[in-house]
Design an enzyme around this catalytic site. Structure first.
Site, PDB file in Angstrom:
ATOM      1  N   HIS A 132      17.270  42.680  26.324  1.00 57.58           N
ATOM      2  CA  HIS A 132      18.423  42.277  25.536  1.00 57.58           C
ATOM      3  C   HIS A 132      18.422  40.771  25.308  1.00 57.58           C
ATOM      4  O   HIS A 132      17.698  40.021  25.969  1.00 57.58           O
ATOM      5  CB  HIS A 132      19.740  42.737  26.176  1.00 57.58           C
ATOM      6  N   ARG A 165      30.050  41.300  33.811  1.00 53.64           N
ATOM      7  CA  ARG A 165      28.995  42.310  33.927  1.00 53.64           C
ATOM      8  C   ARG A 165      28.928  42.851  35.346  1.00 53.64           C
ATOM      9  O   ARG A 165      29.052  42.106  36.320  1.00 53.64           O
ATOM     10  CB  ARG A 165      27.636  41.699  33.557  1.00 53.64           C
TER      11      ARG A 165
END
Length: 314
Positions: free
Chosen positions: A290, A305
């Protein structure tokens, strides 16, 4: 979906399947979303809206703040394996709810190298404005410097800039599928060294990194790993943490790695997500890389996260 590639050696193949210097392909690619022999089934508990050809689906009809029953958890896991990254709009989870959702996939991971949010297993990214600049705008998989890199991660955006701040994901199964045969022959069975220092030296000086060297010594992982649930072969090197291929001379290793790193840049393997506050993304860190697009200037972008401990790659 599969794009037919002309037979090897044919004039069409030589013309269309050329790999120019730098590693970016021209012409058709094999874009296979599912493993061979995978039996696709309907989704009964949620609605999936594809966002890309092989990667990325929005999941509708679910409230992540509520506990998952076994059937729903199994269906979401199948969706994760089939689409590699899932998007959930307007969830607005508390940190505790975000952790509870992630725990459906296993033990949560802590990362002492990153700023904490509400709890030691919540990482907080507060970017823009007067915040300390960091450099997530590079293609990478999370914590591959660990012996057991993360299975996946659940990211929620709490504050979104008025424009920009998207995240992109790349399908590393598609990246492996499309490698030239001679490159596959060179890397199948090879291992590579992963080290936290190159990735985090962009953030911190030597005095900050030194205390973590005993906790995170360099590790070796396969250059091509096998997904433990689908059996799919995946390219498993990344710019942030992979430093060299074991057994190769440095010049050869650097050349091969540059070519392999470049594969995440191919748009056909990617999906891009435009965030709104409260949106959640859940991705399979084993199968993807990513890239957090840093195009929002002085505007704030705040995310939290939670990551799930993974297995030892093989």
């Amino acid at each position: 979906m599969t794009v037919t590639v002309p037979p090897a050696g044919s004039p069409t193949a030589l013309r269309e399947a050329r790999v120019p210097e730098g590693g970016m392909y021209e012409g058709p690619r094999t874009l296979r979303r599912l493993p061979e022999g995978w039996q696709e089934q309907p989704y009964r508990h949620v609605e999936l809206v594809p966002q890309g050809c092989t990667i990325g689906a929005e999941v509708r009809g679910i409230d992540l703040s509520r506990p998952l029953g076994p059937a729903l958890r199994e269906e979401l896991n199948r969706a994760l394996l089939e689409w590699k990254v899932l998007f959930f709009r307007a969830q607005h989870l508390t940190s505790a709810q975000q952790r509870d959702f992630a725990r459906n996939w296993g033990e949560l991971e802590t990362n002492p190298l990153l700023a904490r949010g509400a709890g030691e297993d919540v990482v907080r990214f507060d970017k823009g404005g007067d915040a300390t600049p960091t450099f997530e705008n590079v293609w990478h998989a999370d914590v591959t410097f660990r012996e057991r890199p993360a299975l996946g991660a659940v990211l929620q955006l709490r504050e979104v800039p008025p424009s920009g701040g998207d995240t992109m994901w790349a399908d590393m199964a598609a990246a492996y599928d499309n490698l030239p045969r001679d490159v596959k022959d060179r890397i199948d069975g090879a291992t590579a060294v992963h080290d936290f220092i190159p990735g985090f030296a962009r953030f911190y000086g030597p005095e900050k990194l030194a205390p973590f060297q005993d906790a995170f010594p360099p590790v070796e992982h396969p250059v091509v790993r096998t997904h433990p649930e689908t059996g799919r072969r995946l390219l498993f090197v990344n710019t942030s943490f992979t430093t060299r291929i074991t057994g190769m001379q440095r010049e050869e290793s650097d050349s091969v790695l540059r070519f392999l790193f470049q594969q995440a840049h191919v748009p056909e393997y990617q999906v891009r997500f435009r965030w709104q506050p409260g949106d959640v993304a859940f991705w399979d860190n084993r199968a993807t890389q990513h890239y957090a697009v840093n195009d929002y200037g002085s505007h704030h972008r705040v995310a939290e996260r939670v990551a799930v401990v993974g297995d030892r790659p093989y």
